[in-house]
Design a protein around this motif. Structure first.
Motif, PDB file in Angstrom:
ATOM      1  N   GLU A   1       2.759  10.228   3.425  1.00 32.68           N
ATOM      2  CA  GLU A   1       3.969   9.910   4.184  1.00 32.68           C
ATOM      3  C   GLU A   1       5.089   9.409   3.280  1.00 32.68           C
ATOM      4  O   GLU A   1       6.270   9.527   3.612  1.00 32.68           O
TER       5      GLU A   1
ATOM      6  N   TYR B   1       0.245  10.940  -4.794  1.00 28.17           N
ATOM      7  CA  TYR B   1       0.700  10.068  -3.721  1.00 28.17           C
ATOM      8  C   TYR B   1      -0.503   9.337  -3.115  1.00 28.17           C
ATOM      9  O   TYR B   1      -1.471   9.968  -2.710  1.00 28.17           O
ATOM     10  N   GLN B   2      -0.410   8.007  -3.042  1.00 23.94           N
ATOM     11  CA  GLN B   2      -1.463   7.252  -2.378  1.00 23.94           C
ATOM     12  C   GLN B   2      -1.420   7.461  -0.872  1.00 23.94           C
ATOM     13  O   GLN B   2      -2.433   7.364  -0.192  1.00 23.94           O
ATOM     14  N   ASP B   3      -0.236   7.747  -0.362  1.00 25.92           N
ATOM     15  CA  ASP B   3      -0.048   8.039   1.056  1.00 25.92           C
ATOM     16  C   ASP B   3       0.940   9.190   1.160  1.00 25.92           C
ATOM     17  O   ASP B   3       2.098   9.060   0.734  1.00 25.92           O
TER      18      ASP B   3
ATOM     19  N   LYS C   1       3.549   2.660  -1.728  1.00 24.33           N
ATOM     20  CA  LYS C   1       4.495   1.790  -1.029  1.00 24.33           C
ATOM     21  C   LYS C   1       4.467   0.404  -1.641  1.00 24.33           C
ATOM     22  O   LYS C   1       3.465  -0.011  -2.203  1.00 24.33           O
TER      23      LYS C   1
END
Length: 386
Positions: free
Chosen positions: A344, A340-342, A386
């Motif tokens: 969230e 995951y790059q983020d 995202k």
């Protein structure tokens, strides 16, 4: 799942199986889709949906004036009188389609990742490991013999290892991207999911209980025997049955152990109680799922049991599920790493159903249309952004 069937009329009939539910007009459907999060996602209002998401998959075709263009749309949604959309087709050449219908999202795919298949090993009591045939679906315990489902006998690698004693303590294991079945000595059938293992004996004849140990996930169809309960040990949880159908998911990277009952009755209890304590456990009814976490009361939820066991029938069924949970299941089946790059992003709630025979790129492309998420495949790694 409901089907919105092809029609040339102004309204389109919605069916659940072969039963008619309601008509919906083409204009109403477009209005419905156009108000979904300003056209960014195929959502109307997350709280109104059982699945929490609408999945759409379009087929590229150029619109020509006064010509019919068919768009295949895959929808999974339950809202008011419409119980859900699956594949549907309809005709029109003048409608301005919502942005979510345009093929503007595409998984960046550097290499094709194929789905899992029948792969497993059988470990004998002496530690010898036998690689099982990928062209077979499972093994069968038949007296003192172990065969494949078609009757072909499984032999130990060395003659002295083929004695019955070597088969008394067996372990069936599947890797990431693998699945296998086993029919135990009492006739109980077990479906073993990816990255799982099951320990069992060749025979239950001299035991008061039919006890097995599970790591990972398996679906059981237990042969009834009131005099000899069937016990499944999964980490610190014990499940006791006389004869029933149920699923246990006990992966270490999941939140607790989930046990789902589809038929009969089972008792779920803890093995982690203190010596001076006693755990009476909980009794599950069909359609109930328990969640066991050490040192916490066992939770019971009413669910659709078919979703929990969909994997056994070659499907994924995600219902109002965090993306992180969805990606863990995909990682085990497709044998990939998720990055995951983020962090969230992983909290997004998505849903829908897929067949496990689809390539991962197809699944990810559809998931991209359900939320603000994008995927990039790098070798055996899937990057989520995202």
């Amino acid at each position: 799942m409901a089907i919105l069937r092809e029609s040339n009329a102004d309204t389109l009939p919605v069916y659940e199986g072969n039963s008619f539910i309601a008509n919906i007009s083409y204009e109403d459907l477009i209005d419905f889709l156009n108000q979904l999060d300003n056209g960014k996602n195929i959502y109307f209002h997350k709280l109104n949906f059982d699945l929490g998401t609408v999945l759409i998959k379009t087929r590229d075709k150029k619109l020509k004036p006064k010509k019919i263009s068919t768009i295949l749309v895959r929808v999974a949604v339950i809202a008011f009188t419409i119980l859900g959309f699956a594949w549907f087709s309809f005709n029109n050449n003048k409608i301005e389609w919502p942005a979510a219908f345009r093929n503007e999202t595409k998984v960046v795919n550097s290499k094709s990742i194929v789905p899992g298949s029948n792969k497993a090993t059988l470990t004998l009591a002496n530690g010898e490991t036998i690689s099982l045939s990928g062209s077979q679906t499972g093994i069968v315990i038949n007296g003192s013999n172990i065969t494949y489902s078609d009757g072909t006998r499984i032999e130990a690698g060395n003659e002295h290892n083929s004695s019955t004693s070597q088969f008394n303590d067996l372990k069936l294991s599947t890797p990431s991207g693998g699945q296998y079945q086993a029919t135990l000595a009492d006739g109980t059938k077990v479906w073993l999911n990816a990255k799982s293992s099951l320990k069992f004996n060749l025979s239950f004849a001299n035991s008061a209980q039919r006890k097995v140990e599970l790591n990972g996930e398996a679906y059981f169809e237990v042969t009834k025997n009131a005099r000899q309960p069937f016990i499944v040990i999964a980490s610190k949880q014990q499940t006791e049955v006389l004869g029933t159908h149920f699923n246990i998911s006990s992966y270490a990277d999941e939140r607790g152990i989930k046990t789902t009952l589809s038929e009969g009755s089972i008792k779920v209890s803890s093995l982690a109680v203190q010596p001076n304590q006693h755990d009476n456990g909980v009794i599950l009814k069909p359609g109930q799922q328990s969640t066991f976490i050490v040192d916490k009361p066992i939770e019971i939820d009413q669910i659709d049991a078919d979703d929990a066991i969909a994997w056994k029938d070659g499907k994924f069924a995600f219902r109002k599920e965090p993306l992180e949970s969805i990606m863990r299941k995909l990682a085990r089946w497709y044998d990939v790493e998720i990055v995951y790059q983020d962090p969230e992003i992983s909290k997004q709630i998505l849903g829908g159903s897929f067949t496990r025979s689809e390539e991962i790129s197809s699944v990810l492309t559809t998931l991209e249309l359900t939320g603000d998420v994008h995927f990039k495949i790098q070798g055996k790694k899937v990057v989520v952004a995202k």
